[in-house]
Design a protein around this motif. Structure first.
Motif, PDB file in Angstrom:
ATOM      1  N   LYS A 121      48.604 129.724  33.536  1.00  0.00           N
ATOM      2  CA  LYS A 121      48.375 128.931  34.666  1.00  0.00           C
ATOM      3  C   LYS A 121      49.359 129.380  35.640  1.00  0.00           C
ATOM      4  CE  LYS A 121      47.894 124.441  34.131  1.00  0.00           C
ATOM      5  NZ  LYS A 121      48.021 123.280  34.118  1.00  0.00           N
ATOM      6  N   GLN A 122      50.523 130.093  35.154  1.00  0.00           N
ATOM      7  CA  GLN A 122      51.600 130.520  36.309  1.00  0.00           C
ATOM      8  C   GLN A 122      50.971 131.584  37.120  1.00  0.00           C
ATOM      9  OE1 GLN A 122      54.252 128.909  36.206  1.00  0.00           O
ATOM     10  NE2 GLN A 122      53.542 127.279  34.866  1.00  0.00           N
ATOM     11  N   GLN A 147      42.330 127.445  35.942  1.00  0.00           N
ATOM     12  CA  GLN A 147      43.129 126.350  35.273  1.00  0.00           C
ATOM     13  C   GLN A 147      42.913 126.046  33.767  1.00  0.00           C
ATOM     14  OE1 GLN A 147      45.071 124.894  37.389  1.00  0.00           O
ATOM     15  NE2 GLN A 147      44.671 126.172  38.611  1.00  0.00           N
ATOM     16  N   ARG A 195      53.542 135.173  44.309  1.00  0.00           N
ATOM     17  CA  ARG A 195      53.236 133.786  43.596  1.00  0.00           C
ATOM     18  C   ARG A 195      54.627 133.435  43.119  1.00  0.00           C
ATOM     19  NH1 ARG A 195      50.169 129.447  43.965  1.00  0.00           N
ATOM     20  NH2 ARG A 195      50.517 128.187  42.218  1.00  0.00           N
ATOM     21  N   ASP A 213      55.430 130.336  40.806  1.00  0.00           N
ATOM     22  CA  ASP A 213      55.034 129.004  40.082  1.00  0.00           C
ATOM     23  C   ASP A 213      54.001 128.191  41.099  1.00  0.00           C
ATOM     24  OD1 ASP A 213      54.882 126.832  38.228  1.00  0.00           O
ATOM     25  OD2 ASP A 213      56.591 126.014  38.850  1.00  0.00           O
ATOM     26  N   ARG A 214      53.964 126.911  41.514  1.00  0.00           N
ATOM     27  CA  ARG A 214      53.321 126.370  42.478  1.00  0.00           C
ATOM     28  C   ARG A 214      53.261 126.782  43.936  1.00  0.00           C
ATOM     29  NH1 ARG A 214      50.671 122.121  39.599  1.00  0.00           N
ATOM     30  NH2 ARG A 214      51.856 121.687  37.750  1.00  0.00           N
ATOM     31  N   TYR A 254      51.204 125.372  48.523  1.00  0.00           N
ATOM     32  CA  TYR A 254      51.652 124.377  47.259  1.00  0.00           C
ATOM     33  C   TYR A 254      50.454 123.783  46.504  1.00  0.00           C
ATOM     34  CZ  TYR A 254      55.360 122.692  44.261  1.00  0.00           C
ATOM     35  OH  TYR A 254      56.228 122.334  43.096  1.00  0.00           O
ATOM     36  N   ASP A 255      50.586 123.874  45.187  1.00  0.00           N
ATOM     37  CA  ASP A 255      49.427 123.366  44.312  1.00  0.00           C
ATOM     38  C   ASP A 255      50.058 122.037  43.785  1.00  0.00           C
ATOM     39  OD1 ASP A 255      47.982 125.467  44.538  1.00  0.00           O
ATOM     40  OD2 ASP A 255      48.450 126.304  42.752  1.00  0.00           O
ATOM     41  N   GLU A 306      48.185 118.926  41.255  1.00  0.00           N
ATOM     42  CA  GLU A 306      46.780 118.795  40.402  1.00  0.00           C
ATOM     43  C   GLU A 306      46.925 117.431  39.394  1.00  0.00           C
ATOM     44  OE1 GLU A 306      47.022 121.266  36.616  1.00  0.00           O
ATOM     45  OE2 GLU A 306      48.686 122.224  37.419  1.00  0.00           O
ATOM     46  N   LEU A 320      42.493 119.867  41.699  1.00  0.00           N
ATOM     47  CA  LEU A 320      43.296 120.796  42.101  1.00  0.00           C
ATOM     48  C   LEU A 320      43.446 120.608  43.710  1.00  0.00           C
ATOM     49  CD1 LEU A 320      45.711 122.730  41.796  1.00  0.00           C
ATOM     50  CD2 LEU A 320      44.243 124.522  42.285  1.00  0.00           C
ATOM     51  N   THR A 340      45.349 121.818  47.178  1.00  0.00           N
ATOM     52  CA  THR A 340      46.165 122.693  47.640  1.00  0.00           C
ATOM     53  C   THR A 340      46.408 122.637  49.065  1.00  0.00           C
ATOM     54  OG1 THR A 340      45.745 124.188  46.094  1.00  0.00           O
ATOM     55  CG2 THR A 340      46.755 125.226  47.754  1.00  0.00           C
TER      56      THR A 340
END
Length: 369
Positions: free
Chosen positions: A101-102, A112, A246, A248-249, A294-295, A297, A302, A304
């Motif tokens: 997921k990262q 996901q 990328r 993280d989120r 930014y995500d 969820e 999800l 964004t």
């Protein structure tokens, strides 16, 4: 004898007089035609297409390019920079799924949860993207404002893990109030385009497209007193190279792109017999920009939100002789975690040009198989 000579001379005089009148009439008619054949480029005597067609042609091309790009952006996790390109976690990841997921792309919903046991890879997508663009030109002598509504549908398939190709059909309707001549300009346009996307590395991708648009124009001026119709064609192409980052989120993106179009509008005769010459407008535009997203969820969806900024430079066909502008954008992508459905909504505004502004709202829906 003298009487016969006098009659003969009289007849010659009549013939010469008739010939003289015919010559004078022809000269007058030719002169009148020459006056009516003048193509005005501003003011109340200018036909709408002479002033508006280049801008409408450019806007329709931008709508086609952006609508296709929005799909490609979402497919590989991009932010929607205009010509394609943005955040990405890889084309194969976007359609196949994964477990880390990262490392997911911003919009790569399939990553996901990964593929369920025995589930086949999704290699095909169908999509639709609609947009509404409002344009406003306040330059003295060529003032106009109105909207361009566009819809593109398309489908594509992955030929290899790193390469995707597709086609798109588009329709647009332009309705412009041409204040400079107290008139109205309407254009219906149909577009066929092909596109492709190649993943150079997992975080670097290249998108390209080429298309052809056929246009039909109805217009009037002087409060409907003078009317006319004409046709036009536009060839266009666009490319984008995108680098993704990328954390993280948090997602960051940088892209550089180029768009070219060639709009030809046929010559025509207005209802008042004024002859308007054919026109050609070639647009050559470069773009460099980036964005942030930014995500967020939930268990099944999800969300964004994202923002983007691009600098535009016209190498030819500048709007109001102003070659530089900025595109600013805000948007939101909503994705199902099973990777089947995805929607993107965004608003972009073009700023920085003299006496000209442009705002676009768009929505995209994609289904993966």
């Amino acid at each position: 004898m003298s009487t016969s000579i006098e009659v003969s001379l009289l007849e010659r005089h009549i013939v010469i007089s008739k010939f003289s009148f015919a010559v004078v009439g022809a000269v007058c008619a030719f002169t009148a035609f020459q006056v009516s054949a003048e193509t005005y480029t501003s003011g109340e005597n200018a036909a709408g297409a002479t002033v508006v067609a280049p801008t409408v042609g450019r806007t329709v091309t931008q709508a086609n390019v952006s609508n296709i790009s929005n799909h490609l952006d979402a497919l590989v996790g991009n932010i929607g920079g205009g010509f394609g390109g943005g955040f990405g976690g890889g084309l194969s990841d976007a359609l196949d799924g994964g477990e880390d997921k990262q490392s997911i792309a911003l919009f790569d919903t399939k990553l996901q949860n990964g593929l369920a046991a025995g589930e086949e890879q999704r290699k095909t997508s169908v999509w639709a993207n609609g947009s509404y663009t409002y344009v406003d030109d306040d330059k003295a002598g060529t003032e106009f404002d109105g909207d361009v509504k566009a819809l593109n549908i398309g489908g594509d398939t992955r030929l290899t893990d790193d390469f995707l190709v597709g086609i798109s059909l588009g329709y647009s309707k332009s309705d412009i109030d041409t204040t400079f001549n107290n008139g109205n300009y309407q254009e219906d346009a149909y577009t066929f385009a092909g596109y492709g996307l190649y993943e150079i590395t997992n975080d670097l991708n290249f998108a390209a497209m080429i298309g052809h648009t056929w246009s039909s124009v109805d217009q009037d001026r002087q409060n409907g007193l003078t009317t006319s119709e004409t046709d036009g064609e536009t060839m266009f192409a666009a490319t984008t190279l995108t680098q993704n980052f990328r954390f993280d989120r948090l997602g960051l993106q940088a892209n550089v792109g180029y768009m070219w179009s060639d709009r030809d509008t046929d010559g025509y005769t207005e209802s008042d017999a004024n002859v308007v010459a054919a026109t050609t407008a070639q647009t050559s535009q470069g773009r460099i920009g980036g964005g942030v997203s930014y995500d967020f969820e939930t268990s099944s969806v999800l969300y964004t939100p994202f923002t983007s900024l691009s600098y535009l430079h016209d190498f030819s066909d500048e709007i109001n002789d102003d070659a530089n502008a900025f595109d600013t954008g805000l948007g939101l992508t909503v994705s199902s975690k099973d990777g089947m459905l995805e929607g993107t909504f965004q608003v972009k505004t073009q700023l920085g040009r003299d006496d000209y502004s442009q705002t676009t709202g768009s929505a995209m829906l994609r289904v993966n198989f």
